[in-house]
Design a protein around this motif. Structure first.
Motif, PDB file in Angstrom:
ATOM      1  N   THR A   5       0.861  -1.179   0.000  1.00  0.00           N
ATOM      2  CA  THR A   5       0.000   0.000   0.000  1.00  0.00           C
ATOM      3  C   THR A   5       0.898   1.230   0.000  1.00  0.00           C
ATOM      4  N   VAL A   6       0.638   2.150  -0.920  1.00  0.00           N
ATOM      5  CA  VAL A   6       1.408   3.392  -1.006  1.00  0.00           C
ATOM      6  C   VAL A   6       0.519   4.530  -0.541  1.00  0.00           C
ATOM      7  N   LEU A   7       1.003   5.255   0.448  1.00  0.00           N
ATOM      8  CA  LEU A   7       0.280   6.397   0.987  1.00  0.00           C
ATOM      9  C   LEU A   7       1.016   7.685   0.661  1.00  0.00           C
ATOM     10  N   SER A   8       0.269   8.714   0.340  1.00  0.00           N
ATOM     11  CA  SER A   8       0.809  10.057   0.194  1.00  0.00           C
ATOM     12  C   SER A   8       0.701  10.711   1.566  1.00  0.00           C
ATOM     13  N   LEU A   9       1.801  11.271   2.055  1.00  0.00           N
ATOM     14  CA  LEU A   9       1.837  11.842   3.411  1.00  0.00           C
ATOM     15  C   LEU A   9       1.989  13.356   3.375  1.00  0.00           C
ATOM     16  N   GLN A  10       1.415  14.003   4.380  1.00  0.00           N
ATOM     17  CA  GLN A  10       1.565  15.449   4.555  1.00  0.00           C
ATOM     18  C   GLN A  10       1.791  15.742   6.027  1.00  0.00           C
ATOM     19  N   GLY A  11       2.560  16.774   6.300  1.00  0.00           N
ATOM     20  CA  GLY A  11       2.778  17.206   7.668  1.00  0.00           C
ATOM     21  C   GLY A  11       4.075  16.721   8.288  1.00  0.00           C
ATOM     22  N   LEU A  12       4.831  15.895   7.565  1.00  0.00           N
ATOM     23  CA  LEU A  12       6.116  15.429   8.069  1.00  0.00           C
ATOM     24  C   LEU A  12       7.180  16.442   7.668  1.00  0.00           C
ATOM     25  N   SER A  13       7.994  16.882   8.633  1.00  0.00           N
ATOM     26  CA  SER A  13       8.973  17.917   8.314  1.00  0.00           C
ATOM     27  C   SER A  13      10.408  17.555   8.682  1.00  0.00           C
ATOM     28  N   CYS A  14      10.599  16.386   9.333  1.00  0.00           N
ATOM     29  CA  CYS A  14      11.952  16.012   9.741  1.00  0.00           C
ATOM     30  C   CYS A  14      12.047  14.497   9.890  1.00  0.00           C
ATOM     31  N   MET A  15      13.245  14.021  10.173  1.00  0.00           N
ATOM     32  CA  MET A  15      13.438  12.583  10.307  1.00  0.00           C
ATOM     33  C   MET A  15      12.748  12.023  11.559  1.00  0.00           C
ATOM     34  N   HIS A  16      12.554  12.839  12.569  1.00  0.00           N
ATOM     35  CA  HIS A  16      11.796  12.395  13.739  1.00  0.00           C
ATOM     36  C   HIS A  16      10.351  12.102  13.341  1.00  0.00           C
TER      37      HIS A  16
END
Length: 71
Positions: A5-16
């Motif tokens: 399953t491939v999801l498009s993500l939003q809101g991630l800004s760093c490796m944490h």
């Protein structure tokens, strides 16, 4: 048979954020592994896409289904 399953993500800004999203996805029953970047996630296993999206949203990010395929 395994599913990807491939999801498009939003809101991630760093490796944490990436680590938090990966941990949330891998906690969903049926997930065998997850590869996460700042923009997307490839999730392997037989988990339902809506459960994956819910896990991402509970972690504080946004997700939508990009693709799903059986392998």
């Amino acid at each position: 048979m395994s599913q990807t399953t491939v999801l498009s993500l939003q809101g991630l800004s760093c490796m944490h954020c990436v680590g938090s999203a990966r941990k949330a996805l891998e906690a969903v029953p049926g997930v065998t592994s997850a590869e996460v970047t700042l923009e997307s996630a490839n999730v392997y296993g037989d988990a339902d896409a809506q459960r994956l999206i819910a896990a991402i949203e509970e972690a504080g990010f946004h997700a939508k289904l990009k693709a799903s395929s059986l392998t």
